[in-house]
Scaffold this motif. Sequence first.
Motif, PDB file in Angstrom:
ATOM      1  N   UNK A 174       0.818  -1.207   0.000  1.00 40.60           N
ATOM      2  CA  UNK A 174       0.000   0.000   0.000  1.00 40.60           C
ATOM      3  C   UNK A 174       0.858   1.266   0.000  1.00 40.60           C
ATOM      4  N   UNK A 175       2.164   1.122   0.137  1.00 45.03           N
ATOM      5  CA  UNK A 175       3.063   2.273   0.211  1.00 45.03           C
ATOM      6  C   UNK A 175       3.314   2.901  -1.150  1.00 45.03           C
ATOM      7  N   UNK A 176       4.145   3.933  -1.132  1.00 46.03           N
ATOM      8  CA  UNK A 176       4.463   4.658  -2.366  1.00 46.03           C
ATOM      9  C   UNK A 176       5.330   3.827  -3.301  1.00 46.03           C
ATOM     10  N   UNK A 177       6.332   3.156  -2.759  1.00 42.15           N
ATOM     11  CA  UNK A 177       7.245   2.343  -3.575  1.00 42.15           C
ATOM     12  C   UNK A 177       6.881   0.868  -3.434  1.00 42.15           C
ATOM     13  N   UNK A 178       7.195   0.094  -4.459  1.00 40.32           N
ATOM     14  CA  UNK A 178       6.938  -1.346  -4.408  1.00 40.32           C
ATOM     15  C   UNK A 178       7.852  -1.986  -3.365  1.00 40.32           C
ATOM     16  N   UNK A 179       7.358  -2.981  -2.636  1.00 44.54           N
ATOM     17  CA  UNK A 179       8.205  -3.649  -1.645  1.00 44.54           C
ATOM     18  C   UNK A 179       9.389  -4.348  -2.304  1.00 44.54           C
ATOM     19  N   UNK A 180      10.451  -4.476  -1.538  1.00 42.06           N
ATOM     20  CA  UNK A 180      11.651  -5.178  -2.003  1.00 42.06           C
ATOM     21  C   UNK A 180      11.862  -6.397  -1.126  1.00 42.06           C
ATOM     22  N   UNK A 181      12.458  -7.445  -1.692  1.00 42.93           N
ATOM     23  CA  UNK A 181      12.708  -8.678  -0.964  1.00 42.93           C
ATOM     24  C   UNK A 181      14.200  -8.845  -0.711  1.00 42.93           C
ATOM     25  N   UNK A 182      14.526  -9.432   0.467  1.00 46.89           N
ATOM     26  CA  UNK A 182      15.912  -9.646   0.865  1.00 46.89           C
ATOM     27  C   UNK A 182      16.041 -10.981   1.569  1.00 46.89           C
ATOM     28  N   UNK A 183      17.227 -11.547   1.501  1.00 51.87           N
ATOM     29  CA  UNK A 183      17.557 -12.709   2.324  1.00 51.87           C
ATOM     30  C   UNK A 183      18.441 -12.210   3.449  1.00 51.87           C
ATOM     31  N   UNK A 184      18.120 -12.612   4.674  1.00 46.83           N
ATOM     32  CA  UNK A 184      18.814 -12.075   5.840  1.00 46.83           C
ATOM     33  C   UNK A 184      19.686 -13.111   6.543  1.00 46.83           C
ATOM     34  N   UNK A 185      19.412 -14.399   6.347  1.00 47.75           N
ATOM     35  CA  UNK A 185      20.212 -15.419   7.006  1.00 47.75           C
ATOM     36  C   UNK A 185      19.860 -16.811   6.517  1.00 47.75           C
ATOM     37  N   UNK A 186      20.670 -17.782   6.944  1.00 54.96           N
ATOM     38  CA  UNK A 186      20.486 -19.187   6.581  1.00 54.96           C
ATOM     39  C   UNK A 186      20.352 -20.010   7.858  1.00 54.96           C
ATOM     40  N   UNK A 187      19.513 -21.027   7.792  1.00 50.55           N
ATOM     41  CA  UNK A 187      19.381 -21.944   8.922  1.00 50.55           C
ATOM     42  C   UNK A 187      20.297 -23.126   8.712  1.00 50.55           C
TER      43      UNK A 187
END
Length: 169
Positions: free
Chosen positions: A156-169
């Motif tokens: 719903x924001x002004x910019x499109x969401x971005x996806x990230x990877x933050x860690x590995x299990x």
Amino acid sequence: MLSAETAPLVMTQPELGGAAAPQHARTIDRLMRRARLSRFAPDQTHIPEFAAHRVPVTTPESQWSAPCHPRPLRLFERPEPITVIAPVPDDPPRMMQWRGASHRVVRATGPERIARDWWRHDPPPTRPEAERVRDYYVIENEAGQRFWVFRAGLHAGEAAPRWFIHGLF
């Protein structure tokens, strides 16, 4: 050539009280005198990047509070951008592309919504933690690898969401 054999550690050096100390005690003492050994201690925050800090190993132990949701043991120093395909904007990804490899997602849990603690720090606008809201997912690919990914921002924001990877299990 490396050997796959192991051997018991023999107790050799007697302590002042007469009890035997492990052979590695001298090595640890030497390291403590010569090197700056550290470990991680918890911080009181729900933001993953700031949940721990380094302290000298001689600092008394602090109690870790277990998070409600699973966390990887190691996080990336900086979250890495990924490309995802999701059937609905707020759903977890069904396909993820990271470092040139495609991963078909077979299981996913989440989201766990983490809001930025704006009163404590003001992150640079180029970092994903500048987003006010992040939705984290634990996803698993066909090979059984588990990843901790998040969507920064809302649809719903002004910019499109971005996806990230933050860690590995």
